[in-house]
Enzyme design. Structure first.
Site, PDB file in Angstrom:
ATOM      1  CE  LYS A  35      -0.357  -0.235   4.917  1.00  0.00           C
ATOM      2  NZ  LYS A  35      -0.925   0.573   5.818  1.00  0.00           N
ATOM      3  CE1 TYR A 255      13.273  31.283   3.457  1.00  0.00           C
ATOM      4  CE2 TYR A 255      13.691  28.794   3.082  1.00  0.00           C
ATOM      5  CZ  TYR A 255      13.270  29.964   2.646  1.00  0.00           C
ATOM      6  OH  TYR A 255      13.060  30.288   1.235  1.00  0.00           O
ATOM      7  CG  MET A 303       9.803  23.312  -1.112  1.00  0.00           C
ATOM      8  SD  MET A 303       8.714  24.248  -2.571  1.00  0.00           S
ATOM      9  CE  MET A 303       7.740  25.188  -1.306  1.00  0.00           C
TER      10      MET A 303
HETATM   11  C1  LIG Z   1      -4.121  -4.176   8.437  1.00  0.00           C
HETATM   12  C2  LIG Z   1      -2.296  -4.049   8.122  1.00  0.00           C
HETATM   13  N1  LIG Z   1      -1.768  -4.981   7.873  1.00  0.00           N
HETATM   14  C3  LIG Z   1      -0.463  -4.975   7.869  1.00  0.00           C
HETATM   15  C4  LIG Z   1       0.170  -3.940   7.925  1.00  0.00           C
HETATM   16  C5  LIG Z   1       1.678  -3.880   7.784  1.00  0.00           C
HETATM   17  O1  LIG Z   1       2.139  -3.238   8.945  1.00  0.00           O
HETATM   18  P1  LIG Z   1       3.809  -3.008   9.111  1.00  0.00           P
HETATM   19  O2  LIG Z   1       4.232  -2.191   7.924  1.00  0.00           O
HETATM   20  O3  LIG Z   1       3.802  -2.549  10.439  1.00  0.00           O
HETATM   21  O4  LIG Z   1       4.354  -4.434   9.052  1.00  0.00           O
HETATM   22  C6  LIG Z   1      -0.488  -2.430   8.086  1.00  0.00           C
HETATM   23  C7  LIG Z   1       0.129  -1.385   7.984  1.00  0.00           C
HETATM   24  O5  LIG Z   1      -0.207  -0.344   8.494  1.00  0.00           O
HETATM   25  C8  LIG Z   1      -2.101  -2.799   8.254  1.00  0.00           C
HETATM   26  O6  LIG Z   1      -2.852  -1.816   8.146  1.00  0.00           O
END
Ligand SMILES: Cc1ncc(COP(=O)(O)O)c(C=O)c1O
Length: 366
Positions: A35, A255, A303
């Site tokens: 993700k 800055y 930036m």
């Molecule tokens: C439902 C779920 N499972 C697994 C993970 C993976 O977690 P990690 O990156 O701590 O291994 C996440 C990440 O936030 C998650 O939301």
């Protein structure tokens, strides 16, 4: 010369970290959690490299899942938060996505659609109180889904709130509640473990683990680095010195003129800034390497630029064009995150589209 900021991603390291997660739990299958653009490492390229090894991928939204399918990923893809609206179920059926299911609207809209889904992971709230239902409601959901005949396999999942803190008993309490739910439901496969739990907690064998941050070689624990845990860091963020000057004792820099030189020294200006994802909160002293020598941030992050000095008081010899490692090989992202009062997860995930990404397997870039 184009702007020299580059994130070099070692795909082989990500594969090796995935295999390591599986070695720790040989009876489990593993989602590769990709993700948020594979935590900033490029979801499509990472998934393409892992496909063939990864049992399945996990993402946070249907858009992320479709991006992978459109790039040719055929392995199963799981939506960790399930669908956000009923219309997504059609796409789940069409693309064969697996989903979490954690609320009555998701359940009702799946039943209303009446089309088959291969795997649904009913999400149990074991104490994090973010997503999921109680064990009694989870048992009802499982029964309803099984009786509907629409779901190939119903599984039970949860997520830990404090698995990164080994002294905190919350994880034990969550695991106990999870086991109580499993007893209530009867035989059901489990999915509980994120990276911290995979590496340090005793979790149910069989079922599915969900490694995320560890795939990228980054530690989920504040006190230990990924390298200390046997992981291979996947991303090295590098740039170059674009200007050099001498500052005298008492001179102020950047800055707000927030840095003041305590003695005469050379000062390097480097092409990276918060517009690239380098944290603006990074404090004076944040470590980096310039031409392999220990160096540190001196002045507020802008930036597009930062200013830095060599850490050794006697060091000299900074020059335009010097190589800078901002994090990765030689400077852990966890340490930079510590100096910016954040976590490694955030640093890699919030990289913007400006740094060039180069993949080490074939030196191609995006
Ligand atoms: C439902 C779920 N499972 C697994 C993970 C993976 O977690 P990690 O990156 O701590 O291994 C996440 C990440 O936030 C998650 O939301």
């Amino acid at each position: 010369m184009s702007r020299p900021l580059t994130a070099t991603v070692d795909l082989e390291a990500i594969l090796s970290n995935y295999r390591y997660a599986k070695q720790l739990h040989p009876t489990c299958k593993a989602f590769a959690v990709v993700k948020s653009n594979a935590y900033g490492h490029g979801a499509v390229r990472v998934a393409q490299y892992l496909e063939g090894d990864a049992d399945a991928f996990a993402v946070a939204s249907i858009e992320e899942a479709i991006e992978l399918r459109e790039a040719g990923i055929e392995a199963p893809i799981m939506l960790l938060e399930g669908v956000f609206e009923a219309a997504e179920w059609e796409l789940c059926v069409e693309h064969n996505f697996w989903t979490a299911l954690e609320n009555p609207l998701q359940l009702e809209s799946l039943l209303a659609l009446g089309k088959p889904i291969e795997k649904v992971f009913v999400k149990l709230d074991t104490g994090m109180h973010r997503l999921g239902v109680s064990k009694e409601v989870a048992a009802q959901y499982v029964q309803t889904l099984r009786e509907s005949g629409l779901v190939g396999e119903v599984l039970l999942m949860t997520h830990f709130a404090c698995a990164d803190d080994l002294a905190d008993l919350t994880t034990m309490k969550q695991l106990t509640y999870f086991e109580q739910a499993r007893q209530l439901i009867g035989g059901i496969e489990a999915s509980v473990a994120n990276s911290a739990a995979i590496m340090k907690w005793s979790v149910p064998e069989g079922g599915w683990i969900r490694p995320g941050i560890m795939l990228y070689g980054i530690s989920p624990f504040a006190e230990v680095s990924g390298v200390d845990l046997g992981l291979k860091p996947a991303m090295t963020l590098t740039s170059k010195v674009i200007s050099v000057r001498n500052v005298a004792e008492g001179d102020k820099v950047g800055y707000g003129l927030s840095y003041q030189a305590e003695q005469d020294h050379q000062l390097a200006t480097i092409a990276v800034g918060y517009g690239d994802g380098y944290p603006r909160a990074a404090d004076h002293g944040t470590p980096m390497l310039i031409n392999g020598q220990a160096a540190e941030l001196a002045g507020r992050v802008s930036m597009d630029m930062i200013t830095a000095k060599l850490s050794s008081e006697s060091a000299q010899g900074l020059a335009i064009g010097d190589d800078v490692v901002l994090w990765g090989a030689g400077v852990s992202v966890e340490k930079v995150a510590y100096w910016a009062n954040t976590i490694g997860y955030e640093l890699v995930t919030r990289m913007t589209s400006r740094p060039k990404i180069v993949y080490r397997d074939d030196e191609s870039s995006l």
